[in-house]
Design a protein around this motif. Structure first.
Motif, PDB file in Angstrom:
ATOM      1  N   GLY A  89    -141.730  38.627 -32.018  1.00  0.00           N
ATOM      2  CA  GLY A  89    -142.000  39.296 -30.918  1.00  0.00           C
ATOM      3  C   GLY A  89    -143.323  38.801 -30.215  1.00  0.00           C
ATOM      4  O   GLY A  89    -143.599  39.571 -29.375  1.00  0.00           O
ATOM      5  N   TRP A  90    -143.723  37.664 -30.481  1.00  0.00           N
ATOM      6  CA  TRP A  90    -145.051  37.324 -29.854  1.00  0.00           C
ATOM      7  C   TRP A  90    -144.579  36.551 -28.657  1.00  0.00           C
ATOM      8  O   TRP A  90    -143.594  35.678 -28.573  1.00  0.00           O
ATOM      9  CB  TRP A  90    -145.521  36.163 -30.970  1.00  0.00           C
ATOM     10  CG  TRP A  90    -146.086  36.657 -32.204  1.00  0.00           C
ATOM     11  CD1 TRP A  90    -145.745  36.685 -33.201  1.00  0.00           C
ATOM     12  CD2 TRP A  90    -147.439  37.486 -32.449  1.00  0.00           C
ATOM     13  NE1 TRP A  90    -146.328  37.443 -34.177  1.00  0.00           N
ATOM     14  CE2 TRP A  90    -147.514  37.806 -33.796  1.00  0.00           C
ATOM     15  CE3 TRP A  90    -148.487  37.659 -31.254  1.00  0.00           C
ATOM     16  CZ2 TRP A  90    -148.587  38.272 -34.343  1.00  0.00           C
ATOM     17  CZ3 TRP A  90    -149.626  38.261 -32.139  1.00  0.00           C
ATOM     18  CH2 TRP A  90    -149.561  38.708 -33.387  1.00  0.00           C
ATOM     19  N   PRO A  91    -145.405  36.766 -27.724  1.00  0.00           N
ATOM     20  CA  PRO A  91    -144.895  36.071 -26.378  1.00  0.00           C
ATOM     21  C   PRO A  91    -145.229  34.531 -26.363  1.00  0.00           C
ATOM     22  O   PRO A  91    -146.049  33.962 -27.047  1.00  0.00           O
ATOM     23  CB  PRO A  91    -145.993  36.731 -25.414  1.00  0.00           C
ATOM     24  CG  PRO A  91    -146.751  37.914 -26.059  1.00  0.00           C
ATOM     25  CD  PRO A  91    -146.548  37.767 -27.491  1.00  0.00           C
ATOM     26  N   ALA A  92    -144.037  34.161 -25.537  1.00  0.00           N
ATOM     27  CA  ALA A  92    -144.300  32.598 -25.679  1.00  0.00           C
ATOM     28  C   ALA A  92    -143.666  32.147 -24.413  1.00  0.00           C
ATOM     29  O   ALA A  92    -142.829  32.884 -23.742  1.00  0.00           O
ATOM     30  CB  ALA A  92    -143.531  31.885 -26.840  1.00  0.00           C
ATOM     31  N   VAL A  93    -144.142  30.797 -23.791  1.00  0.00           N
ATOM     32  CA  VAL A  93    -143.685  30.461 -22.513  1.00  0.00           C
ATOM     33  C   VAL A  93    -142.180  30.004 -22.879  1.00  0.00           C
ATOM     34  O   VAL A  93    -141.648  29.362 -23.476  1.00  0.00           O
ATOM     35  CB  VAL A  93    -144.338  29.144 -22.239  1.00  0.00           C
ATOM     36  CG1 VAL A  93    -144.006  28.507 -20.579  1.00  0.00           C
ATOM     37  CG2 VAL A  93    -145.844  29.620 -21.960  1.00  0.00           C
ATOM     38  N   ARG A  94    -141.412  30.480 -21.679  1.00  0.00           N
ATOM     39  CA  ARG A  94    -139.862  30.490 -21.789  1.00  0.00           C
ATOM     40  C   ARG A  94    -139.433  29.161 -21.705  1.00  0.00           C
ATOM     41  O   ARG A  94    -139.829  28.401 -20.940  1.00  0.00           O
ATOM     42  CB  ARG A  94    -139.402  31.053 -20.473  1.00  0.00           C
ATOM     43  CG  ARG A  94    -137.601  31.203 -20.646  1.00  0.00           C
ATOM     44  CD  ARG A  94    -136.914  32.057 -19.540  1.00  0.00           C
ATOM     45  NE  ARG A  94    -137.601  33.390 -19.719  1.00  0.00           N
ATOM     46  CZ  ARG A  94    -136.717  34.263 -20.772  1.00  0.00           C
ATOM     47  NH1 ARG A  94    -135.477  33.610 -21.344  1.00  0.00           N
ATOM     48  NH2 ARG A  94    -136.969  35.526 -21.085  1.00  0.00           N
TER      49      ARG A  94
END
Length: 443
Positions: A89-94
Motif C-alpha cells: 500500500g505504499w505510494p510509488a511512481v507508476r
C-alpha cells in the motif's frame, strides 16, 4: 527460522514493549534481541538485523510486510494516475523500477526481458548510479520487481517509493528562487523537504540556497516551518542555529510524484557535493534500497542525517529514513517534556526534542503552532550543526557525543524506545504567544 518470520517476531516483541505508552517506557527494549552496530557516539541501534548479512530472500522479507498508514492512500488518489500502491500500500511512481549500480550483465538481462531504461543518473558524490527501468507492457509493477530480482539475483532493485512529510503534505505556495551559495561557518546544514519561503521574516536573515529535484523549487508551509526552526531569527523567534547557512532541497516541486526515492537520493548527492555536514529530513516512507544506499554512502563520508520518526502512533512500524542504521531518529515532546501520544516509538528513536506547544514560521508573514516529529528533528539537526563544520566521521561522532551529554533522561532509566537518549533542545521551544502564532500545522 526463516529470516522474514524472525524479523516479524522481533518487531512484534518491540511493538509489545512500546505500544502501551508510558508504562512500556519502564521496561525498555527486550533484552535478548540481536543488535546492529551502534551509531557514532554510542547511540542505540536501529533494526535488530543487519541487511548486508541477509540473503536476497531475507532482504525481500524486510522490505515487505508493513502496511502503509491509511492516510498515504490519499496521495495515490490525488495523483491523477501518476502513483500506484506497492504490495503493502505504499505510494510509488507508476511503472518505474529503480536499479542501484546496475551491472552490465543485469542490464543485458533486463533489456532482453523487455525492460527499457527510462533514465539513468550518476551520483558521483555518493559513488552511486541509479537507473529507472520501465517494465514490459502488461507486467505489473510488483511482478516487474520480482522478475528483475529473479533475472539478476545479485542486483539491487526497488520501487520508486514516494515519501511524505511526517504527516499530511501541505499545499504548495508561490515559487522560490535560488540565491548565492551559503558560505561555511557555524550552523551550516541541509534540508530535504518542500521548498522554503525565503521572504518570511524568520528566514530572511539566513543564507539560503534552494534547488528543486521535482521541478522548480516551490515554497510550501512544511519546508518553511522546518527551515525556520533550523536557521530562523526574527524578534522573539529563534531557531536552533539562527542565521546559519542552509542548503534547501525541494523534492516535491508541486509534482504528483514529488518525494520520490530517486529525488531523495539526488538531494543527498547534492548535499555531499557541497560538503554539507548535517542534513534534516522530516519525511517518512517505507524501507527502500535506493534511499538506503544513498544514506549509507552519505553517512560514510561523515555526514549526519537527522530524520523525524513519524506521527502514526506508538504501534506503527518503523518509518524511514529515521529507521535506517545510519540516521539519527528524533521523536517529539510537548511543552511539559512528555512524548506526544502519536509519535513513533522503537529502537529508531535516538533523541526527543520539542515538537508541540511551540511556534514556527507560518504562511505569509506570521507564525503557527506546530505539532509533530517533523518539527522536533530540525532542532536536533541545528544542535549537531553547531558542532560539525564539515563532513567527517570522527567529527560526527564527537558531535553526537556532545549532544548526548546535554540530554535529560526521561521515561525508562537510560536509553529507551520512547525518548531515546533523552530530551534535548528544551530551551529552544518558542512559546506561540511570544510571536502571536495563529492556527496549527500538524506533521
Amino acid at each position: 527460522m526463516p529470516m522474514r518470520l524472525l524479523f516479524s517476531s522481533i518487531f512484534a516483541a518491540l511493538t509489545m514493549a512500546v505500544i502501551s505508552g508510558p508504562a512500556a517506557a519502564q521496561i525498555g527494549l527486550p533484552g535478548g534481541l540481536p543488535q546492529r552496530p551502534a551509531l557514532p557516539g554510542g547511540l542505540p541501534s536501529r533494526l535488530p538485523v543487519d541487511p548486508d548479512a541477509l540473503t536476497r530472500a531475507g532482504r525481500e522479507g524486510l522490505e515487505r510486510g508493513f502496511q502503509a498508514p491509511a492516510r498515504l492512500s490519499g496521495l495515490i488518489r490525488q495523483s491523477g494516475g501518476a502513483l500506484e500502491a506497492d504490495p503493502d500500500g505504499w505510494p510509488a511512481v507508476r511503472g518505474e523500477v529503480v536499479a542501484v549500480d546496475l551491472s552490465a550483465e543485469g542490464r543485458r538481462r533486463a533489456l532482453a526481458a523487455g525492460f527499457t531504461v527510462v533514465r539513468e543518473e550518476r551520483l558521483a558524490a555518493l559513488d552511486m548510479t541509479t537507473a529507472v527501468l520501465a517494465p514490459p507492457r502488461g507486467l505489473s509493477l510488483r511482478r516487474a520487481v520480482e522478475r528483475l530480482r529473479d533475472l539478476d539475483p545479485e542486483g539491487s532493485y526497488a520501487f520508486n517509493h514516494v515519501h511524505a512529510p511526517a504527516g499530511a503534505l501541505a499545499e504548495a505556495g508561490g515559487a522560490a528562487g535560488a540565491v548565492s551559495a551559503p558560505q561555511g561557518g557555524r550552523g551550516r546544514m541541509g534540508l530535504i523537504d518542500t521548498g522554503v519561503d525565503e521572504q518570511h521574516p524568520a528566514v530572511a536573515g539566513a543564507h539560503v540556497v534552494q534547488r528543486g529535484f521535482a521541478g522548480p523549487a516551490r515554497a510550501a508551509p512544511h519546508g518553511t516551518a522546518v527551515a525556520s526552526l533550523m536557521v530562523g531569527r526574527a524578534g522573539a523567534f529563534e531557531g536552533a542555529a539562527p542565521g546559519g547557512a542552509l542548503y534547501a532541497a525541494d523534492v516535491y516541486g508541486g509534482s504528483p510524484t514529488g518525494g520520490s526515492s530517486t529525488g531523495l537520493a539526488q538531494a543527498l548527492a547534492w548535499m555531499a557535493e557541497n560538503d554539507v555536514p548535517v542534513v534534516n529530513v522530516s519525511l517518512v516512507g517505507p524501507r527502500n534500497a535506493v534511499v538506503e544506499a544513498a544514506v549509507r554512502r552519505a553517512s560514510g563520508r561523515g555526514m549526519l542525517i537527522v530524520a523525524a520518526v513519524g506521527n502514526d502512533g506508538p504501534s506503527a512500524p518503523p518509518l524511514y529514513p529515521a529507521a535506517y542504521a545510519d540516521v539519527v531518529g528524533v521523536t517529539a515532546v510537548n511543552g511539559r517534556g512528555r512524548v506526544l501520544p502519536e509519535s513513533g516509538r522503537g529502537p529508531q528513536v535516538d533523541f526527543a526534542a520539542p515538537g508541540a506547544d511551540m511556534a514556527a514560521a507560518g504562511p505569509g508573514q506570521g507564525y503557527v503552532n506546530v505539532r509533530g516529529s517533523s518539527f522536533a528533528a530540525p532542532l536536533v539537526a541545528g544542535l549537531l550543526a553547531q558542532r560539525l563544520q564539515q563532513p567527517d566521521p570522527n567529527g560526527a561522532e564527537a558531535a553526537l557525543t556532545g549532544v548526548t551529554r546535554t540530554a535529560t533522561d526521561a521515561g525508562a532509566r537510560g536509553p529507551d524506545p520512547v525518548y531515546g537518549r533523552g530530551v534535548v533542545a528544551a530551551d529552544l521551544r518558542v512559546e506561540p504567544r511570544a510571536v502571536g502564532a495563529r492556527g496549527q500545522l500538524r506533521e
